[in-house]
Write a protein that holds these residues in place. Sequence first.
Motif, PDB file in Angstrom:
ATOM      1  N   ALA A  47      -0.933   5.494   9.545  1.00 34.39           N
ATOM      2  CA  ALA A  47      -1.603   6.750   9.220  1.00 34.39           C
ATOM      3  C   ALA A  47      -3.033   6.794   9.765  1.00 34.39           C
ATOM      4  CB  ALA A  47      -1.628   6.955   7.704  1.00 34.39           C
ATOM      5  N   GLY A  48      -3.664   5.651   9.884  1.00 35.47           N
ATOM      6  CA  GLY A  48      -5.036   5.616  10.374  1.00 35.47           C
ATOM      7  C   GLY A  48      -5.212   6.099  11.799  1.00 35.47           C
ATOM      8  N   ALA A  49      -4.100   6.267  12.527  1.00 35.81           N
ATOM      9  CA  ALA A  49      -4.166   6.784  13.890  1.00 35.81           C
ATOM     10  C   ALA A  49      -3.583   8.195  13.984  1.00 35.81           C
ATOM     11  CB  ALA A  49      -3.409   5.853  14.830  1.00 35.81           C
ATOM     12  N   LYS A  50      -3.305   8.816  12.850  1.00 37.47           N
ATOM     13  CA  LYS A  50      -2.569  10.073  12.833  1.00 37.47           C
ATOM     14  C   LYS A  50      -3.372  11.214  12.235  1.00 37.47           C
ATOM     15  CE  LYS A  50       2.016   7.932  12.760  1.00 37.47           C
ATOM     16  NZ  LYS A  50       3.283   7.754  12.002  1.00 37.47           N
ATOM     17  N   THR A  51      -2.800  12.421  12.346  1.00 36.41           N
ATOM     18  CA  THR A  51      -3.430  13.646  11.862  1.00 36.41           C
ATOM     19  C   THR A  51      -2.605  14.239  10.727  1.00 36.41           C
ATOM     20  OG1 THR A  51      -4.364  14.146  14.036  1.00 36.41           O
ATOM     21  CG2 THR A  51      -4.150  15.986  12.493  1.00 36.41           C
ATOM     22  N   ALA A  52      -3.295  14.582   9.647  1.00 37.59           N
ATOM     23  CA  ALA A  52      -2.666  15.254   8.514  1.00 37.59           C
ATOM     24  C   ALA A  52      -3.205  16.669   8.402  1.00 37.59           C
ATOM     25  CB  ALA A  52      -2.936  14.498   7.217  1.00 37.59           C
ATOM     26  N   ALA A  53      -2.408  17.557   7.853  1.00 37.84           N
ATOM     27  CA  ALA A  53      -2.835  18.932   7.604  1.00 37.84           C
ATOM     28  C   ALA A  53      -2.666  19.247   6.126  1.00 37.84           C
ATOM     29  CB  ALA A  53      -2.025  19.909   8.449  1.00 37.84           C
ATOM     30  N   LEU A  62      -7.649  17.287  -2.301  1.00 36.06           N
ATOM     31  CA  LEU A  62      -6.841  16.296  -1.579  1.00 36.06           C
ATOM     32  C   LEU A  62      -7.531  15.787  -0.315  1.00 36.06           C
ATOM     33  CD1 LEU A  62      -4.100  14.835  -1.632  1.00 36.06           C
ATOM     34  CD2 LEU A  62      -3.145  16.744  -0.319  1.00 36.06           C
ATOM     35  N   LEU A  63      -8.624  16.383   0.086  1.00 35.71           N
ATOM     36  CA  LEU A  63      -9.240  16.004   1.355  1.00 35.71           C
ATOM     37  C   LEU A  63      -9.718  14.556   1.348  1.00 35.71           C
ATOM     38  CD1 LEU A  63     -11.217  19.249   2.288  1.00 35.71           C
ATOM     39  CD2 LEU A  63      -8.969  18.478   3.073  1.00 35.71           C
ATOM     40  N   ALA A 118       2.201  17.042   7.217  1.00 36.82           N
ATOM     41  CA  ALA A 118       1.753  18.309   6.644  1.00 36.82           C
ATOM     42  C   ALA A 118       1.951  18.250   5.138  1.00 36.82           C
ATOM     43  CB  ALA A 118       2.537  19.475   7.237  1.00 36.82           C
ATOM     44  N   VAL A 119       0.948  18.721   4.410  1.00 38.98           N
ATOM     45  CA  VAL A 119       0.990  18.680   2.951  1.00 38.98           C
ATOM     46  C   VAL A 119       0.689  20.070   2.417  1.00 38.98           C
ATOM     47  CG1 VAL A 119       0.139  17.528   0.880  1.00 38.98           C
ATOM     48  CG2 VAL A 119       0.119  16.309   3.062  1.00 38.98           C
ATOM     49  N   GLY A 151       5.124  18.219  -0.300  1.00 39.56           N
ATOM     50  CA  GLY A 151       4.522  19.309  -1.055  1.00 39.56           C
ATOM     51  C   GLY A 151       4.876  19.302  -2.525  1.00 39.56           C
ATOM     52  N   ILE A 152       4.134  20.110  -3.246  1.00 44.05           N
ATOM     53  CA  ILE A 152       4.381  20.366  -4.662  1.00 44.05           C
ATOM     54  C   ILE A 152       4.495  21.869  -4.825  1.00 44.05           C
ATOM     55  CG2 ILE A 152       3.416  20.245  -7.002  1.00 44.05           C
ATOM     56  CD1 ILE A 152       1.995  17.664  -6.143  1.00 44.05           C
TER      57      ILE A 152
END
Length: 261
Positions: A47-53, A62-63, A118-119, A151-152
Motif C-alpha cells: 500500500a505504501g506505493a499505491k494510491t487510495a481514493a 479517514l484521511l 477506492a473507499v 465501503g460502508i
Amino acid sequence: MNFNGHTPNQERSWSRHAARYNDVFLDPYATDVVNPLWQALDAVGDAGAKTAADLGCGTGPLLGPLLGRFRRVVALDFAPGMIERAREQVAEADRARVEFLQRPMDDLADRVGTIDAAVAINSLVMPDVRCIQRTLEAVRACLRPGGVFLGIAPSIDAIQYHTLLLHDQALDHGMEPADAERFAAFHAEHRYYDFAFGRFKFRGLRQKFWHGFELEHRLARAGFRSITVSKVLYPWDDNFAGGAELADCPPSWDWFFRAEP
C-alpha cells in the motif's frame, strides 16, 4: 436544475451539516465499533506505493488512516463545506500527498485506471439509484487491475431491527399492542424513513439506506466481482433510543462491502 443526480440544495444541506456531522451520524471509526474496514485496508499489498481514493470524504476522518497506509490519497466530496473541513484534517507535512476534488462521485472520467483502493464510507447514499449505478460503474473504471473497492452503507434493516426491539421493550413494560407500535415507530423515527425504497430525509438531507442483498445486486450489475458483504457493529449507547435497556441484545449494524473490478 440537476447536476448528475445532485442538486445545489443538497450541496448546501451537506455543507451546513459539516460542522456537526459527528453529532448527526453514527461514527464507524469509534473505538467500540467493530469495523471490518481496518482489516481490509491492512490487507492491501504494498500500500505504501499505491494510491487510495476517499470517495465522499466528508469531514475527512479517514484521511489520516489512509495517509498512514498509502503513498497518495485522492479526497473527493461534492459539498464545499465538507471539503473545507477535510482539508483541516491533513497535517502540513502530508498536504503534498493529498489531492482534493470537489465534484460528484460519478465524475471520475479523468481517473480511469489510476486508483488502487477506492473507499466509500456512507457516501453511496444518493436518493436516485440511477446516480448510484453511474457512480458504481465510474468507480469500477477508475480502479487499476488488482484494485479493490471498500465501503460502508447505512442499513435500513438495522432500523427495522431497532423497531422490533423497541416494540418488544414496550410490550414488556405493559403497553397494549397498538400503543407499543406507536412507541416503537416514534422512537425509531419512522417519520424520516421510506422503508419500501430505503430512503431517509432529515433537515434537508436526502439519503439512500440499503439492504445487504441490494448492495450485492448493484455492485454485480456495475461489473464488480468477488463481492462480500458483512456488518459494521455498533454498541447500544445513547445514539439509540432505549439503548441502555438493549445492551444485552445483539448490536445494531451498517453494511460493509468489499468488491474487485
